[in-house]
Design a protein around this motif. Structure first.
Motif, PDB file in Angstrom:
ATOM      1  N   UNK A 234      49.067   6.260  69.879  1.00 34.33           N
ATOM      2  CA  UNK A 234      48.369   5.161  70.234  1.00 34.33           C
ATOM      3  C   UNK A 234      48.525   4.490  71.693  1.00 34.33           C
ATOM      4  N   UNK A 235      49.158   5.452  72.588  1.00 38.33           N
ATOM      5  CA  UNK A 235      49.351   5.435  74.056  1.00 38.33           C
ATOM      6  C   UNK A 235      48.124   5.946  74.762  1.00 38.33           C
ATOM      7  N   UNK A 236      48.354   6.648  75.703  1.00 41.37           N
ATOM      8  CA  UNK A 236      47.185   7.498  76.289  1.00 41.37           C
ATOM      9  C   UNK A 236      47.486   8.835  76.599  1.00 41.37           C
ATOM     10  N   UNK A 237      46.587   9.681  76.806  1.00 41.27           N
ATOM     11  CA  UNK A 237      46.721  11.080  76.740  1.00 41.27           C
ATOM     12  C   UNK A 237      46.103  11.718  78.097  1.00 41.27           C
ATOM     13  N   UNK A 238      45.976  12.901  78.448  1.00 42.88           N
ATOM     14  CA  UNK A 238      45.495  13.540  79.481  1.00 42.88           C
ATOM     15  C   UNK A 238      44.406  13.106  80.249  1.00 42.88           C
ATOM     16  N   UNK A 239      43.185  13.005  79.410  1.00 43.11           N
ATOM     17  CA  UNK A 239      41.887  12.336  79.976  1.00 43.11           C
ATOM     18  C   UNK A 239      42.027  11.122  80.206  1.00 43.11           C
ATOM     19  N   UNK A 240      42.732  10.246  79.534  1.00 43.01           N
ATOM     20  CA  UNK A 240      42.673   8.725  79.751  1.00 43.01           C
ATOM     21  C   UNK A 240      43.399   8.585  81.074  1.00 43.01           C
ATOM     22  N   UNK A 241      44.364   9.261  81.232  1.00 40.17           N
ATOM     23  CA  UNK A 241      45.198   9.110  82.587  1.00 40.17           C
ATOM     24  C   UNK A 241      44.308   9.511  83.672  1.00 40.17           C
TER      25      UNK A 241
END
Length: 343
Positions: A234-241
């Motif tokens: 529920x946090x952020x992954x590579x593409x989000x960052x």
């Protein structure tokens, strides 16, 4: 394709906040950031970089041999067999230039319309790879949301997706950024193409790729250290960052990485969620594919932290974020910004 600047000459959906460049102190701090990342072991060695290039070259040769063999077995004439082609593209952290030692290489194989996914890719290409002595840990997942073939070549991990285009022949200079490439393809192909199209568009939409890469390396490492780097949780992954960092680069186009890190935490600790973070305006397109639109789509209205992909069809890449995980991330952004403010 050139940088996707709008009519006002800047990248992004709004004007930059500041055009200021780095001071001597900022440049010294950037050098310290780069040394910190290097000391943390986040850069691969030259030998590993060369090995990755060799592995990708081997994979490209393999899929070209595969498509010719598969075309011949399908009963096509020798002229068509000679023209048959498949291509390998990379995306994700490797394509962005922020991968570390031992990281997987996200790859996409693009094949012509007669080379179907189930029979050609998951059967014939799988069997060819299985016979190669340098290939190990071959693991097909044909029923995944994005079907994937996982394996290692000479110890380098590969995640290989497949895009089955409507083209009779795949040209060697194929441009995946053109929207018409999505014409008459299935949903799995649209999803498989998305990684490459989004990654390439991010690189087009940032003003300084080197500053973007250094900043993104730092933010990714920070996110992992602070326990907020995980799509599944529920946090952020590579593409989000990558999209979040890209937006900060647009807002401060002349800033050095040390400045961008501080601005990153300042901006996102104060961001008015659920206002979306976007690198470009959302385009409706002409193919009728659904795009993120909370005005029309009830489900989109419930997204807590929308981070919109910059390639058609534009989607929210962070739909897993909940009220509680967003709260945790904002607390972490605030904590990090307070640390950056210390003398």
């Amino acid at each position: 394709m050139s940088k996707a600047k709008n009519n006002n000459g800047y990248l992004g959906v709004t004007e930059p906040i500041s055009l200021s460049g780095p001071t001597e102190k900022d440049l010294m701090q950037t050098a310290e950031v780069e040394k910190y990342l290097s000391d943390a072991g986040l850069y691969e060695s030259q030998d590993e970089a060369v090995l990755r290039e060799e592995v990708l070259g081997k994979l490209d040769q393999t899929v070209k041999a595969w498509i010719r063999k598969a075309t011949r077995i399908s009963g096509y004439g020798e002229q068509f067999v000679h023209e048959a082609n498949a291509k390998i593209f990379t995306f994700g952290s490797y394509r962005l230039g922020v991968h570390g030692p031992g990281a997987d290489i996200d790859t996409l194989c693009v094949g012509p319309r007669h080379a179907t996914r189930n029979e050609f890719f998951f059967r014939w290409l799988h069997d060819m790879l299985a016979e190669m002595p340098e290939v190990s840990e071959l693991h097909p997942v044909p029923d995944a949301h994005v079907p994937v073939l996982g394996f290692k070549i000479n110890g380098v991990s590969i995640d290989l997706l497949y895009a089955n285009l409507a083209h009779a022949v795949i040209p060697e200079d194929l441009d995946l950024s053109q929207d018409n490439i999505l014409h008459n393809v299935d949903e799995q192909t649209v999803r498989s193409l998305n990684g490459c199209r989004v990654t390439d568009q991010i690189l087009r939409l940032v003003p300084n790729i080197l500053s973007f890469r250094t900043t993104l390396r730092f933010i990714r490492y920070w996110g992992k250290c602070r326990g907020v780097y995980s799509n599944v949780m529920g946090f952020l992954g590579g593409i989000n960052w990558a999209i979040l960092v890209g937006r900060i680069c647009q807002l401060y186009p002349n800033a050095s990485p040390s400045m961008l890190v501080s601005r990153f935490f300042r901006v996102y600790s104060k961001w008015k969620w659920p206002n979306p973070v976007m690198l470009c305006h959302i385009e409706e397109g002409y193919l009728g594919l659904p795009v993120w639109d909370p005005r029309r789509n009830y489900r989109d209205r419930g997204h807590q932290m929308p981070i919109i992909t910059p390639a058609y069809p534009c989607m929210n890449s962070s739909y897993n974020v909940s009220v509680s995980t967003r709260y945790v991330m904002i607390q972490e952004f605030t904590r990090a910004f307070e640390i950056c403010q210390r003398p």
